[in-house]
Enzyme design. Structure first.
Site, mmCIF file in Angstrom:
data_model
loop_
_atom_site.group_PDB
_atom_site.id
_atom_site.type_symbol
_atom_site.label_atom_id
_atom_site.label_comp_id
_atom_site.label_asym_id
_atom_site.label_seq_id
_atom_site.Cartn_x
_atom_site.Cartn_y
_atom_site.Cartn_z
ATOM 1 N N ALA A 62 -49.996 -35.093 26.335
ATOM 2 C CA ALA A 62 -49.249 -35.624 27.481
ATOM 3 C C ALA A 62 -50.197 -36.034 28.619
ATOM 4 C CB ALA A 62 -48.261 -34.583 27.986
ATOM 5 N N LYS A 63 -51.422 -35.498 28.614
ATOM 6 C CA LYS A 63 -52.427 -35.836 29.626
ATOM 7 C C LYS A 63 -51.860 -35.741 31.040
ATOM 8 C CE LYS A 63 -55.173 -38.775 26.488
ATOM 9 N NZ LYS A 63 -54.335 -38.657 25.264
ATOM 10 N N ARG A 64 -51.068 -34.699 31.286
ATOM 11 C CA ARG A 64 -50.411 -34.584 32.578
ATOM 12 C C ARG A 64 -51.382 -34.145 33.666
ATOM 13 N NH1 ARG A 64 -46.979 -37.061 29.799
ATOM 14 N NH2 ARG A 64 -44.758 -36.666 30.056
ATOM 15 N N ASP A 66 -53.467 -43.211 29.328
ATOM 16 C CA ASP A 66 -53.791 -43.209 27.905
ATOM 17 C C ASP A 66 -54.332 -44.584 27.559
ATOM 18 O OD1 ASP A 66 -53.906 -42.308 25.107
ATOM 19 O OD2 ASP A 66 -52.602 -40.733 25.862
#
Lengths: 292, 292
Positions: free
Chosen positions: A97-99, B101
């Site tokens: 999710a690369k939050r 992303d």
């Protein structure tokens, strides 16, 4: 979720003798044809079939949140059904999710991305990817969750994409690069969460497409486990990722998404059979590269 | 969605003589009591009431994706209902998602976060926040969407939180700080999207809590519009943010979340009345600070 995430990861690697993570990137344009049904039903059926097929050869799956979110309005509900299914197969689940956010917003992301929904006491996912451009504030809630629930976090350090150097390779006046500095921060943030395996539940994302940096970082931050994307479709080989492991063959898992889940498009097999074959080939290739 | 996002933003600022953005951070523990109903119904009713109340004094609302995602499984569907409602009131909508992303995954986030769901030809939101730790690859799809759909993106440059300096304030061997370098990249990525207002549709997030850096960046990247969080609850005042504007009073919008949407907790008014009052006070305070 009992114990320390890094220990569960190390145990899964040993049990299955596998360092393979399968990325679940369900793109509608690449899915097999199915009888007319909803997009989310197609995605769920496809992802669950892949999980079942690859489970014997794979320690973890990594659902990419973006593809599920794009299936609005019910895409994330679909992702959580896939995650429950994968967990029941004994797979670890890392939500990609690369939050990144701060304070109570970051706590909301902990709930959202680890599946602590509506007051549930147990997370549904094992770990999540995190972006630390915001510094410690954006990572702390994930570290606290790791201590409380036994979950993990993988912080972006040196990513696999061509432009990752735009920021990450810049040289600081300390002499370090940005990604080296970030790796040091990750080691520091995870200091209190080092398990019996010698690794922390706070890991780092380091791309397979940068083998020298991967090898260098393995030496630099020996307690930080790596999630290594970029294998296969992005061009990296088993030899490229060998430097990410320690002498015991621990310390990293290597992700392949397209090369496994869409293997059926290049093999005369159904999607599950093709994915199982591709995952087993990758498992063996990684293990062979570790013996060199 | 017609035209250039930065031009629509400048036009909204002029028309309403307002530089206020209201952050929609629906925390269940801070919402007013309502007759027994679902969490998403409470959130939707509350956010729509706030939007209606603040619309005359406000150019944009900024739904914080994290709080909606935490309302799984149907939290994001709720967010999109609120966004449609806000757009019908003539408000610009900036989805605070801080996504990042690469490649086709970033394209999935463009669809997910701008509301280009299931083949819809028109985005539902005006802009989105983006994290550029991954470099140009993570930003390009949002820049392309801006060119195609007239949407905008705000890239994190110098964030408002206490630990933002962990990475952003590091000094590079070029002599620049990381956040200065990032600001330069943002200006470069948005070069092709500068509208008649003189501003680009690719903007930057610069925190109100760092007034010196805000003033310095306003000079450094004159074509980059700023989304300025940190006003009010996080401690920044109207004087702190004045340096983020150009001499015409353009070039920035200032976000307040808690100080407006939860104003009812400190005033003897219902939530909508309290939010309207707080938004109008903020509008006037910002405009007064610009005259100094």
């Amino acid at each position: 979720m009992a114990g320390n995430f890094a220990d569960r990861l190390a145990e899964a690697i040993r049990q299955k003798d596998s360092r393979v993570c399968v990325g679940l990137d369900p793109r509608l344009d690449l899915l097999p044809e199915l009888p007319a049904t909803s997009a989310t039903s197609r995605v769920e059926a496809f992802c669950c079939a892949i999980c079942t097929a690859v489970a014997p050869y794979t320690v973890a799956v990594k659902p990419q949140s973006a593809y599920f979110e794009a299936l609005a309005p019910d895409g994330l509900a679909c992702m959580w059904r896939v995650i429950r299914f994968a967990r029941e197969l004994g797979l670890l689940v890392i939500v990609d999710a690369k939050r990144n956010d701060i304070g109570s917003t970051a706590e909301a992301y902990v709930q959202a991305c680890l599946g602590l929904h509506a007051g549930s006491a147990e997370p549904l996912a094992d770990a999540v990817t995190v972006n630390a451009y915001l510094g410690a504030d954006g990572v702390r809630p994930f570290v606290e969750a790791a201590a409380t629930y036994g979950t993990g976090a993988f912080v972006l350090v040196k990513t696999s994409n061509p432009s990752s150097g735009d920021l990450q390779d810049l040289r600081l006046d300390s002499g370090l690069t940005v990604y080296q500095h970030m790796a040091d921060l990750v080691a520091q943030w995870g200091r209190g969460l080092v398990g019996q395996s010698g690794y922390s539940s706070v890991g780092a994302v380091v791309g397979a497409t940068y083998p020298e940096q991967l090898r260098e970082l393995r030496q630099r931050v020996p307690t930080v486990p790596f999630l290594v994307p970029g294998y296969g479709h992005q061009g990296a080989t088993a030899d490229d990722v060998a430097g990410g492991f320690d002498v015991a063959g621990l310390g990293a898992i290597v992700n392949s998404s397209r090369g496994i889940i869409y293997a059926y498009r290049e093999r005369e097999l159904d999607p599950g059979e093709a994915a199982a074959q591709a995952a087993e080939e990758m498992r063996l290739a990684l293990n062979a590269a570790l013996l060199h």
